[in-house]
Design a protein around this motif. Structure first.
Motif, mmCIF file in Angstrom:
data_model
loop_
_atom_site.group_PDB
_atom_site.id
_atom_site.type_symbol
_atom_site.label_atom_id
_atom_site.label_comp_id
_atom_site.label_asym_id
_atom_site.label_seq_id
_atom_site.Cartn_x
_atom_site.Cartn_y
_atom_site.Cartn_z
ATOM 1 N N SER A 61 1.045 -1.161 -0.025
ATOM 2 C CA SER A 61 -0.081 -0.121 -0.077
ATOM 3 C C SER A 61 0.837 1.333 -0.049
ATOM 4 C CB SER A 61 -1.109 -0.036 1.308
ATOM 5 O OG SER A 61 -0.023 0.337 2.397
ATOM 6 N N PRO A 62 0.265 2.244 -0.437
ATOM 7 C CA PRO A 62 1.076 3.603 -0.328
ATOM 8 C C PRO A 62 1.757 4.028 1.146
ATOM 9 C CG PRO A 62 -0.789 4.102 -1.912
ATOM 10 C CD PRO A 62 -1.105 2.659 -1.142
ATOM 11 N N LEU A 63 0.994 3.801 2.086
ATOM 12 C CA LEU A 63 1.143 4.061 3.335
ATOM 13 C C LEU A 63 2.445 3.114 4.026
ATOM 14 C CD1 LEU A 63 1.074 5.515 5.889
ATOM 15 C CD2 LEU A 63 -0.826 4.011 6.712
ATOM 16 N N LEU A 64 2.218 1.611 3.487
ATOM 17 C CA LEU A 64 3.236 0.795 4.017
ATOM 18 C C LEU A 64 4.581 1.183 3.281
ATOM 19 C CD1 LEU A 64 4.109 -1.548 5.595
ATOM 20 C CD2 LEU A 64 3.150 -3.225 3.748
ATOM 21 N N ALA A 65 4.372 1.304 1.754
ATOM 22 C CA ALA A 65 5.728 1.642 1.226
ATOM 23 C C ALA A 65 6.540 2.921 1.723
ATOM 24 C CB ALA A 65 5.376 1.997 -0.192
ATOM 25 N N GLU A 66 5.596 4.087 2.105
ATOM 26 C CA GLU A 66 6.134 5.159 2.687
ATOM 27 C C GLU A 66 6.736 4.717 4.091
ATOM 28 O OE1 GLU A 66 4.442 8.757 5.483
ATOM 29 O OE2 GLU A 66 3.114 8.037 3.817
ATOM 30 N N LEU A 67 6.181 4.081 4.953
ATOM 31 C CA LEU A 67 6.644 3.737 6.205
ATOM 32 C C LEU A 67 8.080 2.927 6.112
ATOM 33 C CD1 LEU A 67 3.467 2.611 8.070
ATOM 34 C CD2 LEU A 67 4.453 4.976 8.122
ATOM 35 N N CYS A 68 7.851 1.972 5.290
ATOM 36 C CA CYS A 68 9.291 1.155 4.818
ATOM 37 C C CYS A 68 10.596 2.080 4.394
ATOM 38 C CB CYS A 68 9.178 -0.008 3.957
ATOM 39 S SG CYS A 68 7.966 -1.407 4.685
ATOM 40 N N SER A 69 9.984 2.835 3.693
ATOM 41 C CA SER A 69 11.163 3.863 2.997
ATOM 42 C C SER A 69 12.009 4.803 4.284
ATOM 43 C CB SER A 69 10.708 4.735 2.097
ATOM 44 O OG SER A 69 9.782 5.788 2.587
ATOM 45 N N GLY A 70 11.373 4.885 5.403
ATOM 46 C CA GLY A 70 11.707 5.785 6.574
ATOM 47 C C GLY A 70 12.663 4.794 7.348
ATOM 48 N N VAL A 71 12.961 3.464 7.222
ATOM 49 C CA VAL A 71 13.617 2.610 7.862
ATOM 50 C C VAL A 71 15.031 2.572 7.652
ATOM 51 C CG1 VAL A 71 13.821 0.161 8.733
ATOM 52 C CG2 VAL A 71 11.663 1.104 8.257
ATOM 53 N N THR A 72 15.867 2.747 8.747
ATOM 54 C CA THR A 72 17.389 3.120 8.649
ATOM 55 C C THR A 72 18.033 2.002 9.420
ATOM 56 O OG1 THR A 72 17.382 4.795 10.423
ATOM 57 C CG2 THR A 72 17.366 5.360 8.055
ATOM 58 N N GLU A 73 17.177 1.435 10.356
ATOM 59 C CA GLU A 73 17.803 0.502 11.215
ATOM 60 C C GLU A 73 18.286 -0.916 10.812
ATOM 61 O OE1 GLU A 73 15.152 3.298 13.213
ATOM 62 O OE2 GLU A 73 15.115 2.378 11.540
ATOM 63 N N LEU A 74 17.560 -1.422 9.808
ATOM 64 C CA LEU A 74 17.953 -2.579 8.978
ATOM 65 C C LEU A 74 17.693 -2.552 7.621
ATOM 66 C CD1 LEU A 74 15.185 -5.133 9.491
ATOM 67 C CD2 LEU A 74 14.845 -3.055 10.499
#
Length: 187
Positions: A61-74
């Motif tokens: 989903s656009p929201l899940l894609a957005e949330l994943c793009s902000g992950v820097t921890e892994l």
């Protein structure tokens, strides 16, 4: 006999045998099921294959894609999510979250992703946006969810002290967020 507002019975009329009538089934569906192997109606394997393809290749989903793009921890968080969801489908035969261990991992992951990107989220706000992450997430979606599973999960995590309130916002404790990251790394 045809009864009002019901399906007709299935009968055989033997024209060469003095129009003798033989009852075959209460309705057409029962008749067909009686002549076709039950395995013909069991679509669980096909359904599982469709669900496995969905979790492996469905567009987030656009929201899940957005949330994943902000992950820097892994790295490869998208693949980690797909891996956990594949395990869910393999265990259940379908793509849905309930009150089981792997579903709770995915509730945790979604909450961690969302509150990481939107740290001033209240419980009501999270409950309202939850469905847009995966539940109704399009290709990589479940087509629905039971809100009580989310509210129960939130209640349990709060009771455990893993989700804390901070000036009206809710978030994981730092130590539990690290546990989520560790689970994702292991996925």
């Amino acid at each position: 006999m045809l009864q009002a507002s019901s399906e007709p019975e299935v009968i055989h009329v033997d024209q060469e045998g003095d129009y003798e009538i033989t009852f075959l089934a209460d309705n057409f569906e029962v008749f067909i099921k009686g002549i076709v192997n039950d395995e013909h109606y069991d679509t669980s394997e096909e359904d599982k294959e469709v669900a496995l393809d969905k979790v492996a290749h469905g567009k987030f989903s656009p929201l899940l894609a957005e949330l994943c793009s902000g992950v820097t921890e892994l790295e490869q968080v998208e693949q980690k999510i797909r891996s956990i969801c594949t395990r869910i489908v393999e265990e259940k035969g379908h793509f849905s979250f309930h009150a089981d261990e792997l579903s709770y991992v995915m509730y945790d992951v979604q909450f961690w992703l969302y509150t990481k990107s939107y740290p001033d989220t209240s419980r009501d706000q999270y409950e309202a946006v939850y469905e847009n992450i995966i539940a109704f997430g399009g290709e990589f979606g479940q087509g629905g969810y039971a809100p009580s599973f989310i509210t129960d999960w939130l209640d349990i995590r709060m009771k455990e002290g893993r989700i804390v309130r901070d000036h009206g916002s809710i978030r994981f404790t730092d130590s539990y967020a690290e546990e989520i990251i560790k689970k994702l790394r292991e996925a």
